[in-house]
Design an enzyme around this catalytic site. Sequence first.
Site, PDB file in Angstrom:
ATOM      1  N   GLY A  20       0.842  -1.194   0.000  1.00 31.90           N
ATOM      2  CA  GLY A  20       0.000   0.000   0.000  1.00 31.90           C
ATOM      3  C   GLY A  20       0.871   1.234   0.000  1.00 31.90           C
ATOM      4  O   GLY A  20       1.942   1.231   0.608  1.00 31.90           O
ATOM      5  N   THR A  21       0.445   2.245  -0.758  1.00 29.26           N
ATOM      6  CA  THR A  21       1.179   3.520  -0.713  1.00 29.26           C
ATOM      7  C   THR A  21       0.145   4.624  -0.528  1.00 29.26           C
ATOM      8  O   THR A  21      -0.882   4.651  -1.210  1.00 29.26           O
ATOM      9  CB  THR A  21       1.937   3.764  -2.038  1.00 29.26           C
ATOM     10  OG1 THR A  21       1.045   3.500  -3.112  1.00 29.26           O
ATOM     11  CG2 THR A  21       3.147   2.853  -2.155  1.00 29.26           C
ATOM     12  N   GLY A  22       0.411   5.482   0.445  1.00 24.82           N
ATOM     13  CA  GLY A  22      -0.544   6.576   0.691  1.00 24.82           C
ATOM     14  C   GLY A  22       0.168   7.894   0.462  1.00 24.82           C
ATOM     15  O   GLY A  22       1.221   7.936  -0.164  1.00 24.82           O
ATOM     16  N   ALA A  25       3.208   7.850   3.110  1.00 21.74           N
ATOM     17  CA  ALA A  25       3.606   6.585   3.750  1.00 21.74           C
ATOM     18  C   ALA A  25       3.500   5.449   2.751  1.00 21.74           C
ATOM     19  O   ALA A  25       2.804   5.553   1.739  1.00 21.74           O
ATOM     20  CB  ALA A  25       2.684   6.304   4.943  1.00 21.74           C
ATOM     21  N   LYS A  26       4.205   4.372   3.033  1.00 20.12           N
ATOM     22  CA  LYS A  26       3.961   3.122   2.298  1.00 20.12           C
ATOM     23  C   LYS A  26       3.887   2.005   3.320  1.00 20.12           C
ATOM     24  O   LYS A  26       4.419   2.120   4.443  1.00 20.12           O
ATOM     25  CB  LYS A  26       5.060   2.865   1.260  1.00 20.12           C
ATOM     26  CG  LYS A  26       6.439   2.613   1.819  1.00 20.12           C
ATOM     27  CD  LYS A  26       7.438   2.402   0.673  1.00 20.12           C
ATOM     28  CE  LYS A  26       8.874   2.426   1.187  1.00 20.12           C
ATOM     29  NZ  LYS A  26       9.862   2.361   0.094  1.00 20.12           N
ATOM     30  N   VAL A  27       3.195   0.947   2.957  1.00 23.72           N
ATOM     31  CA  VAL A  27       3.033  -0.187   3.863  1.00 23.72           C
ATOM     32  C   VAL A  27       3.644  -1.413   3.197  1.00 23.72           C
ATOM     33  O   VAL A  27       3.320  -1.713   2.047  1.00 23.72           O
ATOM     34  CB  VAL A  27       1.542  -0.448   4.187  1.00 23.72           C
ATOM     35  CG1 VAL A  27       1.396  -1.650   5.110  1.00 23.72           C
ATOM     36  CG2 VAL A  27       0.914   0.796   4.838  1.00 23.72           C
ATOM     37  N   LYS A  42       4.283   0.158   8.345  1.00 23.86           N
ATOM     38  CA  LYS A  42       4.003   1.457   7.715  1.00 23.86           C
ATOM     39  C   LYS A  42       5.269   2.293   7.837  1.00 23.86           C
ATOM     40  O   LYS A  42       5.765   2.501   8.945  1.00 23.86           O
ATOM     41  CB  LYS A  42       2.831   2.134   8.420  1.00 23.86           C
ATOM     42  CG  LYS A  42       2.389   3.457   7.809  1.00 23.86           C
ATOM     43  CD  LYS A  42       1.148   3.959   8.510  1.00 23.86           C
ATOM     44  CE  LYS A  42       0.684   5.303   7.959  1.00 23.86           C
ATOM     45  NZ  LYS A  42      -0.546   5.788   8.654  1.00 23.86           N
ATOM     46  N   ASP A 134     -12.165   9.711  10.777  1.00 14.14           N
ATOM     47  CA  ASP A 134     -11.966   9.366   9.360  1.00 14.14           C
ATOM     48  C   ASP A 134     -12.514   7.971   9.085  1.00 14.14           C
ATOM     49  O   ASP A 134     -11.883   7.149   8.430  1.00 14.14           O
ATOM     50  CB  ASP A 134     -10.475   9.447   8.998  1.00 14.14           C
ATOM     51  CG  ASP A 134     -10.268   9.478   7.481  1.00 14.14           C
ATOM     52  OD1 ASP A 134      -9.126   9.231   7.025  1.00 14.14           O
ATOM     53  OD2 ASP A 134     -11.260   9.722   6.753  1.00 14.14           O
ATOM     54  N   LYS A 136     -14.345   5.181   7.365  1.00 12.38           N
ATOM     55  CA  LYS A 136     -14.795   4.858   5.997  1.00 12.38           C
ATOM     56  C   LYS A 136     -14.322   3.446   5.704  1.00 12.38           C
ATOM     57  O   LYS A 136     -13.395   2.931   6.377  1.00 12.38           O
ATOM     58  CB  LYS A 136     -14.197   5.852   4.991  1.00 12.38           C
ATOM     59  CG  LYS A 136     -12.685   5.973   5.044  1.00 12.38           C
ATOM     60  CD  LYS A 136     -12.173   7.080   4.132  1.00 12.38           C
ATOM     61  CE  LYS A 136     -10.666   7.241   4.225  1.00 12.38           C
ATOM     62  NZ  LYS A 136     -10.156   8.321   3.385  1.00 12.38           N
ATOM     63  N   ASN A 139     -10.730   2.454   5.705  1.00 13.17           N
ATOM     64  CA  ASN A 139      -9.987   2.394   6.981  1.00 13.17           C
ATOM     65  C   ASN A 139     -10.448   1.242   7.863  1.00 13.17           C
ATOM     66  O   ASN A 139     -10.244   1.261   9.079  1.00 13.17           O
ATOM     67  CB  ASN A 139     -10.123   3.726   7.732  1.00 13.17           C
ATOM     68  CG  ASN A 139      -9.201   4.797   7.164  1.00 13.17           C
ATOM     69  OD1 ASN A 139      -8.235   4.484   6.459  1.00 13.17           O
ATOM     70  ND2 ASN A 139      -9.503   6.047   7.432  1.00 13.17           N
TER      71      ASN A 139
END
Length: 282
Positions: A20-22, A25-27, A42, A134, A136, A139
């Site tokens: 995952g990349t936000g 951050a990346k996971v 993370k 937050d 949703k 999340n």
Amino acid sequence: MSAGDYEEILKYYELHETIGTGGFAKVKLARHLLTAEKVAIKIMDKAALGDDLPRVKIEIDAMKNLSHQHICRLYQVIETSKKIFMVLEYCPGGELFDYIISKDRLSEEEARVFFRQIVSAIAYVHGKGYAHRDLKPENLLIDKEHNLKLIDFGLCAKPKGGLDYHLNTCCGSPAYAAPELIQGKAYIGSEADIWSMGVLLYALLCGFLPFDDANVMVTYKKIMLGHIDEDCVTELSVFHKQSRESILELISEWKYDHMSATYFLLQSKKARGKHVCLRVPC
Ligand SMILES: COc1cc(O)cc(Nc2ccc(C(=O)Nc3ccccc3)c(OCCC[NH3+])c2)c1
């Protein structure tokens, strides 16, 4: 990735693929060397975080106070000169968001099981004096036992004056935001979470959002209009020979005048399966 930054984390974990990349951050998937247990890590770059660095500290402090079966567990934090690593519980089922999409919508049975888990997690978070802010489906992750785990407390708040203390920061995702929050009014964090849970329940059962539009201002307008009944607005518009917008304005003022009464009574007729029409021969 300069090796120096990873020296510490590699003492304890072997790193695998990025899942995952936000924003900042990346996971990565990883495995704990001593137990061979899988984890998610993370990884945040402090320089890239910039002004968002305090949010990470807020999240880490919150996670240290939260331990619940439906909240993703924080196991370890490693901070180097350039990076922050959060070692987190492994949730191989991915995001609830993707799961709902894959099933079109959930059965009432499955939605009920998941929603009870969300309510349990949020009741616990509120009980500890926090608001998530937050909520949703993105999340909420699914673990290997097909249970939900709440993640990402980067926007959470722990008002000093307790949870009934008003907050002002407008945050979270538009489609899940409470009316008072999008109006920029002071709001109660836990009450905003409860609104988001209502939107979440709708998404679980319907597979789409109650208030949504490509244009965020239109989404806000839909949230503010809430459950205005379009058929009743149309009938009032035709009867009064006024535009729908002007009727909407009049109704949304909730003045409890004759317009309000006529709108409510039209709604009541509709709810009893009667024609939505005014005195002219229906
Ligand atoms: C408190 O828990 C948090 C806080 C936070 O800020 C971020 C996260 N993010 C996580 C945690 C775990 C996973 C994960 O285990 N994913 C996964 C593992 C195996 C297969 C598929 C997914 C995670 O995944 C991010 C990508 C999901 N789209 C994020 C937790």
